[in-house]
Design an enzyme around this catalytic site. Structure first.
Site, PDB file in Angstrom:
ATOM      1  N   ARG A 176       0.935  -1.235  -0.029  1.00 17.26           N
ATOM      2  CA  ARG A 176      -0.006   0.031  -0.065  1.00 17.26           C
ATOM      3  C   ARG A 176       0.751   1.283  -0.059  1.00 17.26           C
ATOM      4  O   ARG A 176       0.509   2.075   0.573  1.00 17.26           O
ATOM      5  CB  ARG A 176      -1.189  -0.101   1.310  1.00 17.26           C
ATOM      6  N   SER A 256     -11.431   0.059   2.106  1.00 17.29           N
ATOM      7  CA  SER A 256     -10.609  -0.457   3.408  1.00 17.29           C
ATOM      8  C   SER A 256      -9.952   0.772   4.241  1.00 17.29           C
ATOM      9  O   SER A 256      -8.945   1.327   3.487  1.00 17.29           O
ATOM     10  CB  SER A 256      -9.419  -1.535   3.147  1.00 17.29           C
ATOM     11  N   GLU A 357      -5.561   4.453   5.605  1.00 14.92           N
ATOM     12  CA  GLU A 357      -5.104   4.431   4.090  1.00 14.92           C
ATOM     13  C   GLU A 357      -5.535   5.568   3.362  1.00 14.92           C
ATOM     14  O   GLU A 357      -4.362   5.952   2.541  1.00 14.92           O
ATOM     15  CB  GLU A 357      -5.870   3.097   3.406  1.00 14.92           C
TER      16      GLU A 357
END
Length: 367
Positions: A176, A256, A357
């Site tokens: 990520r 998410s 995130e």
């Protein structure tokens, strides 16, 4: 921006000025105030020209694609929103190369690749947002990451305003993350992917998707037809509210919200001993680290689906604990309060710090 600059930008072929749009209109969370102005760019040439003029005027910019990874503050924001609406996609069926403009809807790109019988990104079906955002945060799901197939990206350097293709190896891609994340040094204009040409998926991992596809743990390097895999992924994501549907508040989210934490084995052992569940998800993460499941930690810390319950303006999805959702009229402050409650609760229970995130604009989880 002053009127003369606005006129100069409006004169660029492929540019449209928008004085009415808000970040609630531009993000999948449907939260956020109003930019000072917005510049919609339909071509790469228009995008490059507009950004150069705005940078030369030293104006604060926010580059917006699909808006699926943004948490934006309420109220008026002192920023110019540059909205990428470029959407060309080209596919070379012989060598499996796919090139997509940054503004192309990511799931449309996946759909086109599957229709063409190309494999490699079918596990990334249903992920909201634009193609240009995928290398920035190295989007991934079900054992696949964009870095697995990314060959290069076309970048606009914000300092020199030169356009060039940059190899994926120069982006420091990891879980990520890329060195494009949390920086304004460059704008992604296009991406190039190397896909498989035999009609089959990339090798699949055993797990939730593997069980759906009847894959055995003993099956080495399992592959399935790309359309079969895409259909299975979309079914799984829809069941979790992770495919954007305008009428479903469970999908009014940034996907998410927390990354799966990478921890030392000793901390993973401590979590295991505290919970005592033999099926606790933990996976090797390289460099002697382990990856834990953020959703699993959230649930075991006492936060259930739909928390804090009916009537809340912002809540966990009723289908999936890793999605923080807008129930219809949430403000950024409502989402921040929920995110902080979840993060602090997991830290207090397990000693594990969850990292958000999304990119935060004008607000942070500690506000």
């Amino acid at each position: 921006m002053d009127s003369s600059l606005a006129q100069e930008i409006a004169a660029i072929d492929g540019v449209e000025l928008d004085s009415e749009v808000t970040f609630a209109d531009l993000t999948t969370l449907r939260i956020g105030g109003k930019p000072r102005s917005a510049v919609r760019c339909q071509t790469t040439e228009a995008l490059v020209s507009a950004i150069k003029l705005l940078d030369d005027a030293s104006l604060p910019l926010l580059i917006v694609g699909g808006g699926s990874n943004l948490v934006v503050a309420d109220g008026d924001l002192d920023v110019i929103a540059v909205i990428i609406e470029t959407d060309d996609v080209s596919i070379n069926l012989t060598d499996g190369l796919l090139t997509a403009d940054a503004g192309a809807v990511w799931d449309d790109v996946v759909h086109l690749s599957v229709d063409a019988g190309l494999g490699g990104i079918e596990c990334l079906s249903g992920i909201p947002g634009s193609a240009g955002a995928t290398p920035v945060q190295n989007v991934g799901a079900y054992g696949t990451e964009v870095s697995d197939v990314l060959t290069r990206v076309q970048l606009l350097d914000r300092t020199t305003h030169q356009v060039s293709w940059v190899d994926a190896s120069e982006l420091d891609l990891s879980y990520r993350y890329s060195n494009l994340k949390f920086t304004n040094r460059a704008v992604v204009l296009a991406i190039e992917l190397q896909l498989l040409t035999d009609g089959l998926s990339a090798p699949l991992r055993f797990g939730e998707l593997g069980r759906r596809l009847a894959i055995s743990e003993a099956e080495p390097h399992p592959r399935r037809p790309v359309r079969m895999v895409r259909d299975a992924v979309l079914e799984l994501r829809r069941a979790k509210g992770m495919v954007v549907e305008h009428t479903d508040h469970d999908t009014w989210s940034a996907g998410s919200f927390f990354t799966n934490p990478i921890v030392d084995p000793a901390l993973a052992d401590a979590v295991f001993e505290k919970v005592g569940e033999p099926t606790m998800p933990r996976f090797p993460a390289g460099d002697g680290k382990e990856k834990l499941s953020a959703a699993w930690l959230i649930e075991r810390a006492g936060f259930k689906k739909g928390h804090p319950g009916a009537g809340a303006k912002a809540s966990l999805s009723t289908k999936h604990t890793l999605a923080l959702t807008n129930r219809g009229d949430a403000r950024a402050s409502d989402l921040v309060a929920l995110a902080k409650e979840i993060r602090d609760g997991v830290l207090e229970t397990f000693g594990v710090t969850l990292v958000p995130e999304p990119v935060w604009i004008g607000i942070s989880i500690d506000d």
